[in-house]
Design a protein around this motif. Structure first.
Motif, PDB file in Angstrom:
ATOM      1  N   ALA A 215      -3.197  53.215  -1.418  1.00  0.00           N
ATOM      2  CA  ALA A 215      -4.510  52.585  -1.248  1.00  0.00           C
ATOM      3  C   ALA A 215      -4.370  51.067  -1.167  1.00  0.00           C
ATOM      4  N   SER A 216      -3.521  50.493  -2.001  1.00  0.00           N
ATOM      5  CA  SER A 216      -3.318  49.043  -1.989  1.00  0.00           C
ATOM      6  C   SER A 216      -2.771  48.586  -0.644  1.00  0.00           C
ATOM      7  N   TYR A 217      -1.786  49.320  -0.126  1.00  0.00           N
ATOM      8  CA  TYR A 217      -1.172  48.896   1.122  1.00  0.00           C
ATOM      9  C   TYR A 217      -2.030  49.195   2.339  1.00  0.00           C
ATOM     10  N   MET A 218      -2.917  50.145   2.245  1.00  0.00           N
ATOM     11  CA  MET A 218      -3.882  50.348   3.323  1.00  0.00           C
ATOM     12  C   MET A 218      -4.831  49.156   3.404  1.00  0.00           C
ATOM     13  N   ARG A 219      -5.275  48.678   2.242  1.00  0.00           N
ATOM     14  CA  ARG A 219      -6.139  47.497   2.212  1.00  0.00           C
ATOM     15  C   ARG A 219      -5.380  46.259   2.678  1.00  0.00           C
ATOM     16  N   ILE A 220      -4.114  46.149   2.269  1.00  0.00           N
ATOM     17  CA  ILE A 220      -3.302  45.008   2.689  1.00  0.00           C
ATOM     18  C   ILE A 220      -3.116  45.015   4.205  1.00  0.00           C
ATOM     19  N   THR A 221      -2.847  46.192   4.757  1.00  0.00           N
ATOM     20  CA  THR A 221      -2.647  46.302   6.204  1.00  0.00           C
ATOM     21  C   THR A 221      -3.897  45.869   6.964  1.00  0.00           C
ATOM     22  N   CYS A 222      -5.044  46.303   6.503  1.00  0.00           N
ATOM     23  CA  CYS A 222      -6.298  45.913   7.152  1.00  0.00           C
ATOM     24  C   CYS A 222      -6.499  44.404   7.090  1.00  0.00           C
ATOM     25  N   ALA A 223      -6.152  43.799   5.938  1.00  0.00           N
ATOM     26  CA  ALA A 223      -6.307  42.353   5.794  1.00  0.00           C
ATOM     27  C   ALA A 223      -5.316  41.602   6.677  1.00  0.00           C
ATOM     28  N   VAL A 224      -4.087  42.102   6.775  1.00  0.00           N
ATOM     29  CA  VAL A 224      -3.064  41.426   7.568  1.00  0.00           C
ATOM     30  C   VAL A 224      -3.391  41.491   9.053  1.00  0.00           C
ATOM     31  N   LEU A 225      -3.956  42.605   9.496  1.00  0.00           N
ATOM     32  CA  LEU A 225      -4.295  42.751  10.916  1.00  0.00           C
ATOM     33  C   LEU A 225      -5.371  41.756  11.349  1.00  0.00           C
ATOM     34  N   ARG A 226      -6.120  41.242  10.393  1.00  0.00           N
ATOM     35  CA  ARG A 226      -7.142  40.246  10.724  1.00  0.00           C
ATOM     36  C   ARG A 226      -6.572  38.830  10.800  1.00  0.00           C
ATOM     37  N   VAL A 227      -5.293  38.676  10.415  1.00  0.00           N
ATOM     38  CA  VAL A 227      -4.652  37.369  10.495  1.00  0.00           C
ATOM     39  C   VAL A 227      -4.324  37.055  11.956  1.00  0.00           C
ATOM     40  N   ARG A 228      -4.658  35.845  12.409  1.00  0.00           N
ATOM     41  CA  ARG A 228      -4.450  35.495  13.826  1.00  0.00           C
ATOM     42  C   ARG A 228      -3.000  35.147  14.130  1.00  0.00           C
ATOM     43  N   SER A 229      -2.292  34.595  13.144  1.00  0.00           N
ATOM     44  CA  SER A 229      -0.917  34.164  13.364  1.00  0.00           C
ATOM     45  C   SER A 229       0.012  35.375  13.457  1.00  0.00           C
ATOM     46  N   THR A 230       0.738  35.466  14.557  1.00  0.00           N
ATOM     47  CA  THR A 230       1.701  36.562  14.717  1.00  0.00           C
ATOM     48  C   THR A 230       2.815  36.463  13.695  1.00  0.00           C
ATOM     49  N   ARG A 231       3.259  35.245  13.422  1.00  0.00           N
ATOM     50  CA  ARG A 231       4.327  35.040  12.451  1.00  0.00           C
ATOM     51  C   ARG A 231       3.876  35.462  11.057  1.00  0.00           C
ATOM     52  N   GLY A 232       2.626  35.128  10.722  1.00  0.00           N
ATOM     53  CA  GLY A 232       2.109  35.518   9.412  1.00  0.00           C
ATOM     54  C   GLY A 232       1.989  37.014   9.264  1.00  0.00           C
ATOM     55  N   ARG A 233       1.530  37.686  10.328  1.00  0.00           N
ATOM     56  CA  ARG A 233       1.429  39.147  10.273  1.00  0.00           C
ATOM     57  C   ARG A 233       2.804  39.792  10.138  1.00  0.00           C
ATOM     58  N   TRP A 234       3.766  39.295  10.895  1.00  0.00           N
ATOM     59  CA  TRP A 234       5.112  39.874  10.843  1.00  0.00           C
ATOM     60  C   TRP A 234       5.746  39.697   9.466  1.00  0.00           C
ATOM     61  N   LYS A 235       5.537  38.524   8.860  1.00  0.00           N
ATOM     62  CA  LYS A 235       6.101  38.281   7.537  1.00  0.00           C
ATOM     63  C   LYS A 235       5.499  39.220   6.508  1.00  0.00           C
ATOM     64  N   ALA A 236       4.197  39.418   6.565  1.00  0.00           N
ATOM     65  CA  ALA A 236       3.533  40.316   5.619  1.00  0.00           C
ATOM     66  C   ALA A 236       3.961  41.759   5.834  1.00  0.00           C
ATOM     67  N   PHE A 237       4.007  42.195   7.094  1.00  0.00           N
ATOM     68  CA  PHE A 237       4.419  43.569   7.374  1.00  0.00           C
ATOM     69  C   PHE A 237       5.883  43.803   6.979  1.00  0.00           C
ATOM     70  N   SER A 238       6.724  42.796   7.135  1.00  0.00           N
ATOM     71  CA  SER A 238       8.118  42.922   6.736  1.00  0.00           C
ATOM     72  C   SER A 238       8.239  43.135   5.234  1.00  0.00           C
ATOM     73  N   THR A 239       7.459  42.375   4.465  1.00  0.00           N
ATOM     74  CA  THR A 239       7.473  42.536   3.006  1.00  0.00           C
ATOM     75  C   THR A 239       6.964  43.911   2.609  1.00  0.00           C
ATOM     76  N   CYS A 240       5.883  44.352   3.256  1.00  0.00           N
ATOM     77  CA  CYS A 240       5.336  45.673   2.941  1.00  0.00           C
ATOM     78  C   CYS A 240       6.316  46.782   3.316  1.00  0.00           C
TER      79      CYS A 240
END
Length: 311
Positions: A215-240
């Motif tokens: 549940a936590s990572y589903m919410r995190i994924t939804c929040a990360v997908l709203r980030v405009r920066s591609t680099r920021g999204r990739w960094k977050a998805f890599s950590t997850c």
């Protein structure tokens, strides 16, 4: 309690690894992985405790996870190495129950800490402005203390249920430590209550944190997908991705060993699965959770350079 420890067997024989033809190779492999586990996790604990910049909730839980992983591996691997060096596979009845107790306790702690760390990341990513007010030192202490209490109660429950069983003849465990599944197979008394508790209360203890992680990572994924920066999204998805890889390995092997019908078990499959979550996963945790982290790598370099005299 009537029937408590009425076993006529005073010791068990752990033959899980002695049945393998490549014993020397397995001994060296276990020794190497155990040393790497202890040193890697100990470095993480020392780096976090000595660097004030890392005195945050995320690193607080990470240091506790590293401590639990050291204890987790120390519950089984030293006994395997000692038995190999002494040429004996024996473990006393009380020693077997003690080992099983700590295995239950530390497995539960790994389980709870993974869930708490996922919740910490959820608050940090989804509610960054309220992170300091939500993840207070008091809350972190309560979460850690509550995890230890629940883990101890659960481990004590299963250990007492095992202690009431009788073991009459066969004392050979085709395993390298005293696990609950092979012990239940050796019992000559009714194990229905033990099996019901494992599949009900034990499943609840394991599945509830797992659902919280998802549940936590589903919410995190939804929040990360709203980030405009591609680099920021990739960094977050890599950590997850790294975290979820260890979660999948940890829960997958436990489900394969403990929550499958007894008819589907085999000594070889159980041994491989338990090696993964008792030896391999604790060894990989420092690399996956920590060594890719810039702040922690800086703290490790600072700690090492402080202890090495300059020329």
């Amino acid at each position: 309690m009537r029937g408590l420890n009425q076993s006529s067997i005073s010791e068990f024989l752990l033959l899980g690894l002695s049945m393998q033809p490549q014993q020397q190779l397995l001994f060296l492999l276990f020794l190497t992985m155990y040393v790497a586990t202890v040193l890697g996790n100990l470095l993480i604990v020392l780096a976090i405790s000595t660097d004030n910049r890392l005195h945050t909730p995320m690193y607080f839980f990470l240091s506790n996870l590293s401590f639990v992983d050291i204890c987790f591996s120390s519950t089984t691997v030293p006994k395997v190495l000692a038995n190999h060096m002494l040429g004996s596979q024996a473990i006393s009845f009380s020693g077997c129950l003690t080992q099983m107790y700590f295995l239950f306790e530390l497995t539960d702690m790994d389980n709870f800490l993974l869930a708490v760390m996922a919740y910490d990341r959820f608050v940090a990513i989804c509610h960054p402005l309220h992170y300091t007010t939500k993840m207070t030192h008091q809350l972190c202490a309560v979460l850690l203390a509550g995890s230890w209490v629940v883990a101890n109660v659960n481990a004590l429950l299963h250990t007492l249920l095992m202690a009431r069983l009788s073991f009459c003849a066969d004392n050979v465990i085709p395993h390298f430590f005293c696990d609950v599944t092979p012990l239940l197979r050796l019992s000559c008394s009714d194990t229905h209550l033990n099996e019901v508790m494992i599949l009900s209360e034990g499943a609840l203890i394991m599945i509830t944190p797992f659902v919280c992680i998802l549940a936590s990572y589903m919410r995190i994924t939804c929040a990360v997908l709203r980030v405009r920066s591609t680099r920021g999204r990739w960094k977050a998805f890599s950590t997850c991705g790294s975290h979820l890889s260890v979660v999948s390995l940890f829960y997958g092997t436990i489900i394969a060993v403990y929550f499958n019908p007894a008819s589907s078990h085999s000594a070889e499959k159980d041994t491989i699965a338990t090696v993964l979550y008792t030896v391999v996963t604790p060894m990989l945790n420092p690399f996956i959770y920590s060594l890719r982290n810039r702040d922690l790598k800086g703290a490790l370099r600072k700690m090492v350079s402080r202890n090495i005299p300059s020329n």
